[in-house]
Design an enzyme around this catalytic site. Structure first.
Site, mmCIF file in Angstrom:
data_model
loop_
_atom_site.group_PDB
_atom_site.id
_atom_site.type_symbol
_atom_site.label_atom_id
_atom_site.label_comp_id
_atom_site.label_asym_id
_atom_site.label_seq_id
_atom_site.Cartn_x
_atom_site.Cartn_y
_atom_site.Cartn_z
ATOM 1 N N HIS A 158 0.892 -1.280 0.088
ATOM 2 C CA HIS A 158 0.106 -0.079 -0.071
ATOM 3 C C HIS A 158 0.691 1.242 -0.057
ATOM 4 O O HIS A 158 0.505 2.260 0.428
ATOM 5 C CB HIS A 158 -1.001 0.170 1.094
ATOM 6 C CG HIS A 158 -1.734 -1.238 1.357
ATOM 7 N ND1 HIS A 158 -2.913 -1.335 0.798
ATOM 8 C CD2 HIS A 158 -1.347 -2.309 2.253
ATOM 9 C CE1 HIS A 158 -3.357 -2.659 1.224
ATOM 10 N NE2 HIS A 158 -2.509 -3.248 1.663
ATOM 11 N N GLU A 190 11.094 7.400 -17.451
ATOM 12 C CA GLU A 190 9.588 8.012 -17.593
ATOM 13 C C GLU A 190 9.255 7.479 -18.925
ATOM 14 O O GLU A 190 8.105 7.289 -19.139
ATOM 15 C CB GLU A 190 9.774 9.511 -17.576
ATOM 16 C CG GLU A 190 9.847 9.769 -16.172
ATOM 17 C CD GLU A 190 10.069 11.567 -15.852
ATOM 18 O OE1 GLU A 190 9.471 12.222 -16.844
ATOM 19 O OE2 GLU A 190 10.750 11.834 -15.130
ATOM 20 N N LYS A 229 17.955 20.904 -12.090
ATOM 21 C CA LYS A 229 17.268 19.435 -12.451
ATOM 22 C C LYS A 229 18.157 18.418 -12.818
ATOM 23 O O LYS A 229 18.859 18.456 -13.677
ATOM 24 C CB LYS A 229 15.995 19.783 -13.269
ATOM 25 C CG LYS A 229 15.213 20.447 -12.652
ATOM 26 C CD LYS A 229 14.283 19.891 -11.216
ATOM 27 C CE LYS A 229 13.489 18.739 -11.646
ATOM 28 N NZ LYS A 229 12.257 18.887 -12.275
ATOM 29 N N SER A 249 16.894 20.291 -17.286
ATOM 30 C CA SER A 249 15.906 21.175 -17.623
ATOM 31 C C SER A 249 16.504 22.301 -18.423
ATOM 32 O O SER A 249 17.439 22.812 -18.060
ATOM 33 C CB SER A 249 15.211 21.642 -16.252
ATOM 34 O OG SER A 249 14.535 22.594 -16.587
#
Ligand code: ARG
Length: 455
Positions: free
Chosen positions: A153, A287, A280, A274
């Site tokens: 969970h 992804e 970043k 970025s």
């Protein structure tokens, strides 16, 4: 575009309809297989006495010669790969070339070509899956004694070895390998001899054809054979499951790499920056692995829809099978390859993970089992430890800081040995079942995986 069927037409095909109808842009990748199917067919035709041995030899030599010229061949004038091979053969060897298509149809030919191509490619996919399993196993082996929280969970559950986490993906990949083995078996079926739909007027030895073309089985019904695309659906399903498994890996790498978790680092060579935020470092590769998964599910739905309600036998809808197959095949291979490299470029942050293990609630089950071993029924020990959790929260005191007199209030069975529970190595090694997170079990999983990979 050049056709093999223009005899009955008074007009040439409208250029837009021609372009829309053509499949050459994508089915040219079947070239080698169309040629090989042709060589097998020439042999079967000569055995049946339809062409002479000399003619068969001429056709075979012409086709073999074409194989050598694939890279310089101009496919663009043709409607599809079958017309290209047939016409180019006749150009090269003359009239005899026109005999090759005797007793077969593009309908049974395209199914055979596609199956031959996919059988080779499925084997390639299975090799890539094993390569990835090997990388997963190497990461597991390197990190067997790195400990981390295991989740249910998305809440801290119990302490696990990072090797156990990694080997979970090895188990998934092993199942994927098994799925593709099944797909390979279902793809292995010769369709030639079915003609357009009703069979062939020539007594072609289909067993010989199958053997020559590399199949171990022959389609049972001519109408089914030319319209069966179950092997396509099987491939799309197996690819979807594999992609889904890899999307789970990608997601875990993404979250474990975040500041909030900070369990692992992705090497600079596998991260991106970025354009506006100078600080970043983004996990774009993982992804994209996750993001591309939807394309597989979409492909599977498109394949199922292509078949749904389709009347027997061949219909042009089935040409779309190759668009689905080839795009999914290419993407699956690229995801498998990139996953392997991504795993090569992650490293666990052992020290950061150690601070995570200071959440002593992850030893709750171990405490309950400690009491069980001293004679308490599990349901009672579960309740006792539940009360200890409440006490710990209320008094802001972690389990190892409980005084002995406090412990006695919960159960008289607690003794000095209670304090030795809070050791990650001890916790994982107290798991005794096969497949568990104990170091011995993880090592055993690794040994078994290595054996499977070698088979
Ligand atoms: N390009 C076609 C396909 O991929 C080959 C079969 C064509 N058959 C036909 N009857 N038009 O399905």
């Amino acid at each position: 575009m050049k056709k093999t069927w223009e005899g009955r037409f008074k007009k040439t095909l409208d250029p837009d309809a021609d372009r829309f109808n053509a499949s050459i842009s994508f089915d040219k990748r079947l070239f080698k297989y169309d040629v090989k199917a042709g060589i097998a067919h020439a042999k079967a035709l000569s055995k049946a006495g339809i062409i002479t041995v000399k003619e068969a030899k001429k056709i075979t030599a012409g086709l073999k010669n074409m194989l050598k010229k694939e890279s310089s061949m101009d496919f663009s004038p043709y409607e599809d790969v079958h017309s290209a091979v047939e016409t180019e053969l006749s150009k090269a060897i003359g009239e005899t070339g026109k005999k090759l298509h005797t007793g077969r149809s593009r309908n049974d030919l395209v199914a055979t070509d596609t199956r031959m191509y996919m059988m080779d490619e499925i084997k390639n996919v299975m090799i890539l899956i094993k390569k990835l399993m090997s990388r997963v196993t190497a990461v597991a082996e390197k990190n067997t004694d790195v400990f981390m929280p295991g989740y249910t969970h998305m809440q801290h559950a119990q302490i696990i070895s990072a090797g156990q986490w990694m080997m979970a993906y090895c188990a998934m990949l092993k199942r994927d390998h098994g799925l593709f083995e099944f797909v390979l078996k279902r793809t292995d079926c010769l369709t030639i001899g079915s003609g357009a739909l009703a069979g062939s007027n020539y007594n072609i030895d289909r067993e010989l054809l199958a053997k020559e073309a590399g199949f171990t089985s022959v389609a049972e019904n001519s109408m089914d054979a030319v319209s069966d695309r179950d092997f396509v659906l099987d491939f799309l399903y197996a690819s979807s499951v594999t992609a889904a498994h890899l999307s789970r890996l990608a997601e875990e790498i993404i979250i474990y790499n975040s500041n909030e978790f900070n369990f692992l680092e992705i090497d600079d060579s596998f991260a991106t920056g970025s354009s506006i935020m100078p600080h970043k470092k983004n996990p774009d590769i993982a992804e994209l692995m996750r993001g591309k998964t939807g394309n597989f599910f979409g492909g599977l739905m498109a394949g199922l829809t292509m078949i749904k309600g389709l009347p027997l036998a061949y219909n042009k809808d089935l040409q779309e099978d190759k668009v689905l197959l080839f795009s999914r095949l290419d993407e699956l291979k690229s995801i498998l390859i990139i996953s392997e490299k991504l795993l090569d470029n992650i490293s666990f942050k052992a020290q950061k993970l150690e601070t995570q293990l200071e959440d002593y609630f992850m030893y709750a089950v171990d405490i309950a089992d400690y009491l069980v071993k001293k004679g308490t029924a599990f349901r009672d020990s579960h309740k006792i430890v539940g009360q200890m959790v409440g006490y710990s929260i209320d008094n802001n005191r972690p389990f190892p800081k409980f005084e002995e007199h406090e412990l006695k209030k919960f159960s008289a069975k607690f003794g000095e040995d209670y304090y030795s529970i809070f050791d990650p190595v001890k916790s994982v090694n107290s798991k005794l079942t096969s497949g568990s997170t104990s170091i011995a079990s993880v090592k055993k999983q690794i040994t078994q995986a290595k054996k499977f990979i070698k088979e």
